[in-house]
Motif scaffolding. Structure first.
Motif, PDB file in Angstrom:
ATOM      1  N   ARG A 235       0.813  -1.206   0.000  1.00  0.00           N
ATOM      2  CA  ARG A 235       0.000   0.000   0.000  1.00  0.00           C
ATOM      3  C   ARG A 235       0.856   1.271   0.000  1.00  0.00           C
ATOM      4  O   ARG A 235       0.498   2.277  -0.589  1.00  0.00           O
ATOM      5  CB  ARG A 235      -0.908  -0.002   1.229  1.00  0.00           C
ATOM      6  N   ASP A 236       2.040   1.198   0.657  1.00  0.00           N
ATOM      7  CA  ASP A 236       2.911   2.382   0.717  1.00  0.00           C
ATOM      8  C   ASP A 236       3.702   2.594  -0.577  1.00  0.00           C
ATOM      9  O   ASP A 236       4.506   3.504  -0.686  1.00  0.00           O
ATOM     10  CB  ASP A 236       3.866   2.297   1.900  1.00  0.00           C
ATOM     11  N   GLY A 237       3.487   1.722  -1.573  1.00  0.00           N
ATOM     12  CA  GLY A 237       4.134   1.867  -2.869  1.00  0.00           C
ATOM     13  C   GLY A 237       5.400   1.050  -3.032  1.00  0.00           C
ATOM     14  O   GLY A 237       5.938   0.950  -4.137  1.00  0.00           O
ATOM     15  N   SER A 238       5.908   0.444  -1.957  1.00  0.00           N
ATOM     16  CA  SER A 238       7.117  -0.378  -2.097  1.00  0.00           C
ATOM     17  C   SER A 238       6.778  -1.636  -2.896  1.00  0.00           C
ATOM     18  O   SER A 238       5.678  -2.176  -2.803  1.00  0.00           O
ATOM     19  CB  SER A 238       7.703  -0.723  -0.738  1.00  0.00           C
ATOM     20  N   LYS A 239       7.733  -2.062  -3.687  1.00  0.00           N
ATOM     21  CA  LYS A 239       7.524  -3.218  -4.574  1.00  0.00           C
ATOM     22  C   LYS A 239       8.561  -4.284  -4.288  1.00  0.00           C
ATOM     23  O   LYS A 239       9.706  -3.978  -3.952  1.00  0.00           O
ATOM     24  CB  LYS A 239       7.623  -2.790  -6.042  1.00  0.00           C
ATOM     25  N   TYR A 240       8.161  -5.526  -4.476  1.00  0.00           N
ATOM     26  CA  TYR A 240       9.031  -6.675  -4.239  1.00  0.00           C
ATOM     27  C   TYR A 240       8.938  -7.611  -5.437  1.00  0.00           C
ATOM     28  O   TYR A 240       7.890  -7.730  -6.059  1.00  0.00           O
ATOM     29  CB  TYR A 240       8.612  -7.406  -2.964  1.00  0.00           C
ATOM     30  N   LEU A 241      10.019  -8.273  -5.708  1.00  0.00           N
ATOM     31  CA  LEU A 241      10.099  -9.197  -6.834  1.00  0.00           C
ATOM     32  C   LEU A 241      10.290 -10.611  -6.292  1.00  0.00           C
ATOM     33  O   LEU A 241      11.197 -10.854  -5.503  1.00  0.00           O
ATOM     34  CB  LEU A 241      11.284  -8.807  -7.723  1.00  0.00           C
ATOM     35  N   ILE A 242       9.434 -11.520  -6.708  1.00  0.00           N
ATOM     36  CA  ILE A 242       9.520 -12.930  -6.299  1.00  0.00           C
ATOM     37  C   ILE A 242       9.979 -13.725  -7.504  1.00  0.00           C
ATOM     38  O   ILE A 242       9.357 -13.696  -8.559  1.00  0.00           O
ATOM     39  CB  ILE A 242       8.156 -13.468  -5.815  1.00  0.00           C
ATOM     40  N   ARG A 243      11.116 -14.422  -7.352  1.00  0.00           N
ATOM     41  CA  ARG A 243      11.650 -15.277  -8.418  1.00  0.00           C
ATOM     42  C   ARG A 243      11.996 -16.638  -7.853  1.00  0.00           C
ATOM     43  O   ARG A 243      12.463 -16.734  -6.722  1.00  0.00           O
ATOM     44  CB  ARG A 243      12.944 -14.677  -8.987  1.00  0.00           C
ATOM     45  N   PRO A 244      11.822 -17.696  -8.630  1.00  0.00           N
ATOM     46  CA  PRO A 244      12.245 -19.014  -8.150  1.00  0.00           C
ATOM     47  C   PRO A 244      13.768 -19.079  -8.106  1.00  0.00           C
ATOM     48  O   PRO A 244      14.449 -18.483  -8.947  1.00  0.00           O
ATOM     49  CB  PRO A 244      11.676 -19.988  -9.184  1.00  0.00           C
ATOM     50  N   GLN A 245      14.286 -19.766  -7.113  1.00  0.00           N
ATOM     51  CA  GLN A 245      15.730 -19.932  -6.996  1.00  0.00           C
ATOM     52  C   GLN A 245      16.164 -21.092  -7.874  1.00  0.00           C
ATOM     53  O   GLN A 245      15.537 -22.149  -7.876  1.00  0.00           O
ATOM     54  CB  GLN A 245      16.119 -20.217  -5.544  1.00  0.00           C
ATOM     55  N   GLU A 246      17.242 -20.874  -8.611  1.00  0.00           N
ATOM     56  CA  GLU A 246      17.747 -21.942  -9.468  1.00  0.00           C
ATOM     57  C   GLU A 246      18.310 -23.042  -8.585  1.00  0.00           C
ATOM     58  O   GLU A 246      19.017 -22.772  -7.623  1.00  0.00           O
ATOM     59  CB  GLU A 246      18.838 -21.407 -10.396  1.00  0.00           C
ATOM     60  N   SER A 247      17.971 -24.272  -8.933  1.00  0.00           N
ATOM     61  CA  SER A 247      18.482 -25.387  -8.143  1.00  0.00           C
ATOM     62  C   SER A 247      19.944 -25.629  -8.470  1.00  0.00           C
ATOM     63  O   SER A 247      20.370 -25.521  -9.617  1.00  0.00           O
ATOM     64  CB  SER A 247      17.668 -26.653  -8.410  1.00  0.00           C
ATOM     65  N   GLU A 248      20.686 -25.902  -7.430  1.00  0.00           N
ATOM     66  CA  GLU A 248      22.105 -26.186  -7.602  1.00  0.00           C
ATOM     67  C   GLU A 248      22.278 -27.694  -7.550  1.00  0.00           C
ATOM     68  O   GLU A 248      22.136 -28.298  -6.509  1.00  0.00           O
ATOM     69  CB  GLU A 248      22.908 -25.508  -6.496  1.00  0.00           C
ATOM     70  N   GLY A 249      22.572 -28.267  -8.673  1.00  0.00           N
ATOM     71  CA  GLY A 249      22.754 -29.707  -8.723  1.00  0.00           C
ATOM     72  C   GLY A 249      24.147 -30.099  -8.269  1.00  0.00           C
ATOM     73  O   GLY A 249      25.090 -29.325  -8.346  1.00  0.00           O
ATOM     74  N   SER A 250      24.252 -31.275  -7.767  1.00  0.00           N
ATOM     75  CA  SER A 250      25.542 -31.806  -7.344  1.00  0.00           C
ATOM     76  C   SER A 250      26.334 -32.248  -8.570  1.00  0.00           C
ATOM     77  O   SER A 250      25.766 -32.773  -9.525  1.00  0.00           O
ATOM     78  CB  SER A 250      25.329 -33.004  -6.422  1.00  0.00           C
ATOM     79  N   PRO A 251      27.651 -32.071  -8.558  1.00  0.00           N
ATOM     80  CA  PRO A 251      28.443 -32.580  -9.680  1.00  0.00           C
ATOM     81  C   PRO A 251      28.401 -34.109  -9.757  1.00  0.00           C
ATOM     82  O   PRO A 251      28.769 -34.695 -10.761  1.00  0.00           O
ATOM     83  CB  PRO A 251      29.854 -32.083  -9.390  1.00  0.00           C
ATOM     84  N   LEU A 252      27.926 -34.728  -8.684  1.00  0.00           N
ATOM     85  CA  LEU A 252      27.814 -36.186  -8.685  1.00  0.00           C
ATOM     86  C   LEU A 252      26.468 -36.664  -9.221  1.00  0.00           C
ATOM     87  O   LEU A 252      26.253 -37.863  -9.361  1.00  0.00           O
ATOM     88  CB  LEU A 252      28.025 -36.731  -7.268  1.00  0.00           C
ATOM     89  N   ASP A 253      25.546 -35.736  -9.503  1.00  0.00           N
ATOM     90  CA  ASP A 253      24.262 -36.101 -10.097  1.00  0.00           C
ATOM     91  C   ASP A 253      24.468 -36.375 -11.581  1.00  0.00           C
ATOM     92  O   ASP A 253      24.530 -35.462 -12.392  1.00  0.00           O
ATOM     93  CB  ASP A 253      23.232 -34.980  -9.929  1.00  0.00           C
ATOM     94  N   VAL A 254      24.600 -37.628 -11.907  1.00  0.00           N
ATOM     95  CA  VAL A 254      24.809 -38.021 -13.300  1.00  0.00           C
ATOM     96  C   VAL A 254      23.691 -38.972 -13.703  1.00  0.00           C
ATOM     97  O   VAL A 254      23.139 -39.680 -12.870  1.00  0.00           O
ATOM     98  CB  VAL A 254      26.187 -38.696 -13.500  1.00  0.00           C
ATOM     99  N   PRO A 255      23.349 -39.001 -14.958  1.00  0.00           N
ATOM    100  CA  PRO A 255      22.291 -39.923 -15.381  1.00  0.00           C
ATOM    101  C   PRO A 255      22.725 -41.382 -15.231  1.00  0.00           C
ATOM    102  O   PRO A 255      23.912 -41.708 -15.348  1.00  0.00           O
ATOM    103  CB  PRO A 255      22.071 -39.577 -16.850  1.00  0.00           C
ATOM    104  N   ALA A 256      21.759 -42.222 -14.951  1.00  0.00           N
ATOM    105  CA  ALA A 256      22.031 -43.651 -14.801  1.00  0.00           C
ATOM    106  C   ALA A 256      22.374 -44.266 -16.152  1.00  0.00           C
ATOM    107  O   ALA A 256      21.947 -43.795 -17.203  1.00  0.00           O
ATOM    108  CB  ALA A 256      20.818 -44.352 -14.212  1.00  0.00           C
ATOM    109  N   VAL A 257      23.153 -45.325 -16.098  1.00  0.00           N
ATOM    110  CA  VAL A 257      23.533 -46.052 -17.303  1.00  0.00           C
ATOM    111  C   VAL A 257      23.008 -47.471 -17.178  1.00  0.00           C
ATOM    112  O   VAL A 257      23.256 -48.144 -16.180  1.00  0.00           O
ATOM    113  CB  VAL A 257      25.079 -46.073 -17.470  1.00  0.00           C
ATOM    114  N   ASP A 258      22.273 -47.908 -18.159  1.00  0.00           N
ATOM    115  CA  ASP A 258      21.739 -49.270 -18.140  1.00  0.00           C
ATOM    116  C   ASP A 258      22.769 -50.200 -18.751  1.00  0.00           C
ATOM    117  O   ASP A 258      22.962 -50.230 -19.970  1.00  0.00           O
ATOM    118  CB  ASP A 258      20.431 -49.338 -18.923  1.00  0.00           C
ATOM    119  N   ILE A 259      23.472 -50.957 -17.899  1.00  0.00           N
ATOM    120  CA  ILE A 259      24.527 -51.853 -18.399  1.00  0.00           C
ATOM    121  C   ILE A 259      24.042 -53.286 -18.555  1.00  0.00           C
ATOM    122  O   ILE A 259      24.799 -54.161 -18.926  1.00  0.00           O
ATOM    123  CB  ILE A 259      25.767 -51.811 -17.479  1.00  0.00           C
TER     124      ILE A 259
END
Length: 75
Positions: free
Chosen positions: A31-55
């Motif tokens: 109401r006082d005119g102040s504005k706020y911005l809401i954004r989703p936070q980017e997910s930080e994936g682990s360097p160990l998150d790798v796709p599975a391999v079907d062997i």
């Protein structure tokens, strides 16, 4: 981009968050005119998150291969 009032944001928080996810950001105006911005936070994936391999090996075959490899290196 939609601008919500503070009251609308409180009443429809789940919808506001969904819209922020879909449209990258949402603004809230107080109401006082102040504005706020809401954004989703980017997910930080682990360097160990790798796709599975079907062997196409069973657990027993994998364990046997590991044991065989250990026997060869202990000679």
């Amino acid at each position: 981009m939609r601008v919500y009032t503070y009251s609308e944001a409180r009443q429809h928080l789940a919808d506001l968050l969904d819209q922020a996810r879909d449209e990258a950001e949402v603004r809230i105006r107080r109401r006082d005119g102040s504005k706020y911005l809401i954004r989703p936070q980017e997910s930080e994936g682990s360097p160990l998150d790798v796709p599975a391999v079907d062997i196409k090996m069973s657990t027993k075959e994998i364990v046997a291969a590991v044991r065989a490899g250990r026997e060869r290196t202990s000679l």
